[in-house]
Design a protein around this motif. Structure first.
Motif, mmCIF file in Angstrom:
data_model
loop_
_atom_site.group_PDB
_atom_site.id
_atom_site.type_symbol
_atom_site.label_atom_id
_atom_site.label_comp_id
_atom_site.label_asym_id
_atom_site.label_seq_id
_atom_site.Cartn_x
_atom_site.Cartn_y
_atom_site.Cartn_z
ATOM 1 N N LEU A 177 -11.751 -7.272 8.294
ATOM 2 C CA LEU A 177 -11.341 -7.372 7.132
ATOM 3 C C LEU A 177 -12.447 -6.999 5.669
ATOM 4 O O LEU A 177 -11.535 -6.246 4.741
ATOM 5 C CB LEU A 177 -11.433 -9.227 7.008
ATOM 6 N N SER A 195 -12.100 -9.720 13.902
ATOM 7 C CA SER A 195 -11.098 -9.820 12.636
ATOM 8 C C SER A 195 -12.295 -9.628 11.680
ATOM 9 O O SER A 195 -11.370 -9.056 10.176
ATOM 10 C CB SER A 195 -10.171 -11.474 12.522
ATOM 11 N N GLY A 220 -5.171 -14.223 6.651
ATOM 12 C CA GLY A 220 -5.707 -13.393 6.425
ATOM 13 C C GLY A 220 -6.304 -13.195 4.373
ATOM 14 O O GLY A 220 -7.035 -12.372 3.835
ATOM 15 N N ALA A 237 -5.497 -7.574 8.313
ATOM 16 C CA ALA A 237 -7.032 -7.994 9.295
ATOM 17 C C ALA A 237 -5.821 -8.946 9.676
ATOM 18 O O ALA A 237 -5.873 -9.457 10.709
ATOM 19 C CB ALA A 237 -7.724 -8.904 7.878
#
Length: 258
Positions: free
Chosen positions: A243, A239, A111, A16
């Motif tokens: 994820l 994003s 991330g 991610a």
């Protein structure tokens, strides 16, 4: 099993982070570079000499604190990120790294942190992240960390006026915590009272109000600020979705092999 779950979270977070860096480079960084051209210029409308408090508000984005460093490490789009390239002339933004390298490193850490946070919450409430519900997990994370706080404190470009940094950090943190709790009550609790409490928790920080600057004049065009806010929030949403999906995929893969 716990070790494999944490390993899945780490791998998902790194993937991610790479995706976030690519997306920000394509959509967010060009807007930041454009906005930096307006820094140091006078606003279009003449304004009276600022007081000491107003000058402090305008320079609040340049201040650093322990809380600021912590929040900046956990937020993909922050005022700190928007100012990364201001002193890039002498060897890069951090330890001689370029803007892209520094952004990549920050997003890898971010991330991974978000992925571990999601995994910890899923284990705590007993609702595992899977490929089927990964989009839902990602969307809830985006709402709690980005979209709902952005109602009061939207992503800011360099040169935009802002309230005191410490006040914004406290409000942002409280909003994230209350939004996360509210989303949990709305999505996973069947009781009517719990859902009402969730709505109250989400609305509370906005009823209280986010800290705002006394002087809102800026040399940066408002349309550019709006474009940045949309790009930043859209990039963050993509994003978080990545994820959630990647976390669900690796969770299912690692747990099946357990």
């Amino acid at each position: 099993m716990i070790v494999k779950t944490l390993l899945a979270a780490l791998v998902a977070g790194l993937i991610a982070g790479v995706f976030t860096t690519v997306a920000q480079t394509a959509r967010v960084v060009p807007i930041i570079l454009h906005a930096e051209e307006y820094e140091g210029k006078e606003p279009a409308a003449e304004q009276p000499a600022g007081t000491e408090d107003q000058q402090q508000q305008h320079s609040s984005l340049e201040k650093t604190s322990a809380i600021g460093e912590l929040l900046a490490a956990f937020s993909p789009i922050t005022p700190a990120y928007a100012h990364e390239g201001e002193h890039e002339d002498e060897g890069g933004i951090m330890f001689g790294m370029s803007r892209f390298s520094g952004t990549l490193l920050a997003n890898l850490v971010t991330g991974t942190g978000f992925s571990l946070l999601l995994t910890g919450i899923s284990l705590l409430i007993g609702y595992p992240i899977t490929l089927r519900n990964g989009v839902l997990w990602g969307a809830c994370g985006w709402l709690a960390v980005h979209m709902l706080p952005a109602i009061g404190l939207p992503p800011e470009l360099p040169g935009f006026p802002a309230a005191d940094l410490h006040d914004r950090q406290i409000w942002w943190m409280a909003t994230v915590l209350l939004s996360g709790a509210g989303l949990y009550l709305l999505a996973l609790r069947p009781e009517i009272v719990a859902k009402i409490a969730g709505l109250v928790a989400i609305a509370a920080p906005h009823i209280y109000g986010a800290p705002q600057p006394a002087d809102i004049s800026s040399p940066v065009p408002a349309v550019l600020g709006a474009e940045f806010a949309v790009a930043a929030l859209a990039t963050a949403l993509a994003s978080w979705i990545v994820l959630g999906l990647v976390s669900g995929y690796f969770n299912e893969r690692f747990l099946k092999s357990a």
